[in-house]
Design an enzyme around this catalytic site. Structure first.
Site, mmCIF file in Angstrom:
data_model
loop_
_atom_site.group_PDB
_atom_site.id
_atom_site.type_symbol
_atom_site.label_atom_id
_atom_site.label_comp_id
_atom_site.label_asym_id
_atom_site.label_seq_id
_atom_site.Cartn_x
_atom_site.Cartn_y
_atom_site.Cartn_z
ATOM 1 N N THR A 13 0.834 -1.216 0.000
ATOM 2 C CA THR A 13 0.000 0.000 0.000
ATOM 3 C C THR A 13 0.865 1.260 0.000
ATOM 4 O OG1 THR A 13 -1.637 -1.224 1.263
ATOM 5 C CG2 THR A 13 -1.870 1.153 1.248
ATOM 6 N N VAL A 132 6.330 6.940 12.586
ATOM 7 C CA VAL A 132 5.464 7.420 13.680
ATOM 8 C C VAL A 132 4.475 8.451 13.147
ATOM 9 C CG1 VAL A 132 5.383 8.565 15.929
ATOM 10 C CG2 VAL A 132 7.350 7.120 15.345
ATOM 11 N N LYS A 205 5.962 2.880 18.322
ATOM 12 C CA LYS A 205 6.118 4.301 17.985
ATOM 13 C C LYS A 205 6.573 5.089 19.207
ATOM 14 C CE LYS A 205 2.616 3.681 14.425
ATOM 15 N NZ LYS A 205 1.183 3.632 14.142
HETATM 16 N N1 HSE Z 1 -1.496 0.068 11.722
HETATM 17 C C1 HSE Z 1 -1.088 1.407 11.896
HETATM 18 C C2 HSE Z 1 -2.270 2.218 12.394
HETATM 19 C C3 HSE Z 1 -0.566 1.963 10.592
HETATM 20 O O1 HSE Z 1 -3.385 1.690 12.425
HETATM 21 O O2 HSE Z 1 -2.091 3.357 12.764
HETATM 22 C C4 HSE Z 1 0.332 3.129 10.754
HETATM 23 O O3 HSE Z 1 1.444 2.861 11.512
#
Ligand code: HSE
Length: 438
Positions: A13, A132, A205
């Site tokens: 993506t 992040v 993060k």
């Molecule tokens: N899986 C993560 C989210 C994607 O839902 O924020 C971005 O790091």
């Protein structure tokens, strides 16, 4: 104009979004950077998927090692995800003196110290803005814009999937499962969505931004992590009745010789701006001694917002290459020799406020038993409410506390759970409400 060759590893993506910007906005970006960014290779094992992009002959390859070993490649963008293969490729590219861009927060959280050390030895940059908060310039803000500040705390909504699920349950009455499915379809969720809903993605993060905010080694293992899978619609409803919304927060506080760092569902008052950050949006409040609070807000996931952050990293690296200034901004904000190992406070030692919900029999003496145990552990109650009507012979009792110590709360909870008048597992949600702290 100088040409800078780029090799993209992983065309899912986000990789597709990056390729699209590099190809469709080539002139715009060249005019801003002063160099042509040439997407020389795109490597992905899936060569049959239609990505809606027409790559020139020879650009799309299935062998990533061909890309990292090509002497003409200047910048490698790692968007494969996962840890083992991505790490091997990044270390090999560093060894080949390529500049690196990655969005891989899981890898940085687990192996960032090693990767940055290797990059330092080879004198290459590793850029990771997209790791992040998607498009929000969190890394750049902390590392560059706030360089003169002592950062005292950060509070963030850093997972779009969890924020989407909680918002859908709160505002639309969706079920957890339906909201998660929608987040997956929209492309926010990780390949393994338990990383999202159990809080690990948020912790990855937090580990990264703790390091750059406080000048500490990346430390994931000591962050307390609790996801949203146990949050019930009933608690969301009660939270709303008392002026709170429930958010999955990443919370960190610099407390001198240690750092408090935790990820868990949290009640925040409606007046807190984070309570209005809904859907898949992310936001983070960063508090510095010169600036006070700043709030970054934006799309934390998805193809084009995340690709936008990657392009910003590529532009930084390309500009450094043009000026011969690789290493200008330290990888973790402090010079590597000044990075310290700052301990994270065990969660048992944190002080915060709590919401409790007990399901108990509606008869005399129940409340005194529960409050007796809370009193024994020094837990001071702010308010107590018996909510709603009896179901299966039980009623919910809701309590809000003043500041108390987590260890005391856990001990009290253990005892209360064993009472014969308490009919199901009690709920506990931490509260962040500065105005209420005593
Ligand atoms: N899986 C993560 C989210 C994607 O839902 O924020 C971005 O790091």
């Amino acid at each position: 104009m100088r040409k800078i060759n780029i090799g993209l590893l992983g065309c899912g993506t986000v990789g597709t979004g990056v390729a699209r910007i590099l190809l469709e906005k080539k002139d715009l970006i060249s005019s801003r950077i002063g160099a042509v960014l040439e997407l020389k290779y795109v490597a992905d094992l899936d060569t049959s998927l239609d990505r809606g992009i027409k790559f020139a002959e020879g650009v799309f390859v299935s062998d990533a090692s061909k890309v990292v070993d090509d002497p003409e490649i200047d910048i490698i963008i790692e968007l494969i995800g996962g840890e083992k293969i991505a790490k091997d490729l990044i270390l090999r590219a560093i060894d080949n003196k390529k500049q690196i861009v990655t969005a891989n927060k899981a890898l940085l959280a687990s192996s960032g110290n090693e990767i940055f050390k290797a990059a330092g030895v080879k004198g290459v940059d590793v850029a990771y803005e997209a790791s992040v908060g998607g498009c929000m310039p969190v890394i750049k803000s902390i590392r560059e814009s706030l360089i003169g500040n002592n950062i005292s705390s950060m509070t963030g909504i850093l997972n779009g999937t969890c924020n989407y699920i909680l918002s859908k349950i709160t505002d639309d009455g969706s079920t957890f499962e339906a909201a998660l499915l929608e987040a997956q379809i929209k492309g926010f969720a990780e390949a393994d969505p338990t990383l999202d809903i159990e809080g690990l993605d948020t912790a990855h993060k937090l580990a990264v931004i703790n390091s750059i905010a406080y000048g500490m080694e990346i430390n994931l293992k000591d962050i307390y992590i609790e996801g949203i899978s146990k949050i019930t619609p009933l608690d969301i409803e009660f939270a709303g009745q008392f002026g709170y919304r429930i958010k999955l927060l990443a919370i960190s506080k610099h407390r001198g010789n240690f750092v408090e760092a935790r990820v868990h569902p949290t009640m925040i008052p409606f007046r807190n701006m984070l309570s209005n950050v809904n859907g898949s949006l992310n936001a983070v409040t960063i508090t510095g001694d010169d600036v006070g609070d700043i709030l970054l807000y934006g799309k934390g996931a998805g193809m084009m917002p995340t690709a936008s952050a990657i392009i910003s990293d590529i532009a930084d690296l390309a500009r450094n290459i043009l000026c011969g200034s690789v290493g200008r901004v330290p990888l973790l904000s402090c010079q590597m020799t000044n990075i310290r190992s700052i301990p994270i406070l065990p969660v048992d030692e944190i002080l915060t406020q709590y919401y409790f919900r007990f399901s108990s029999q509606d008869r005399p003496g129940v409340l005194s038993k529960i409050s007796g145990i809370l009193g024994k552990y020094g837990i001071s109650l702010k308010s107590v409410h018996q909510k709603g009507r009896k179901t299966n012979g039980s009623v919910p009792i809701v309590m809000f506390t003043h500041l108390c110590r987590e260890e005391d709360v856990r001990k009290a909870f253990d005892e209360i759970s064993k009472l014969d008048v308490v009919s199901s597992k009690p709920a506990l949600i931490r509260i962040e409400d500065d105005s209420e702290e005593d």
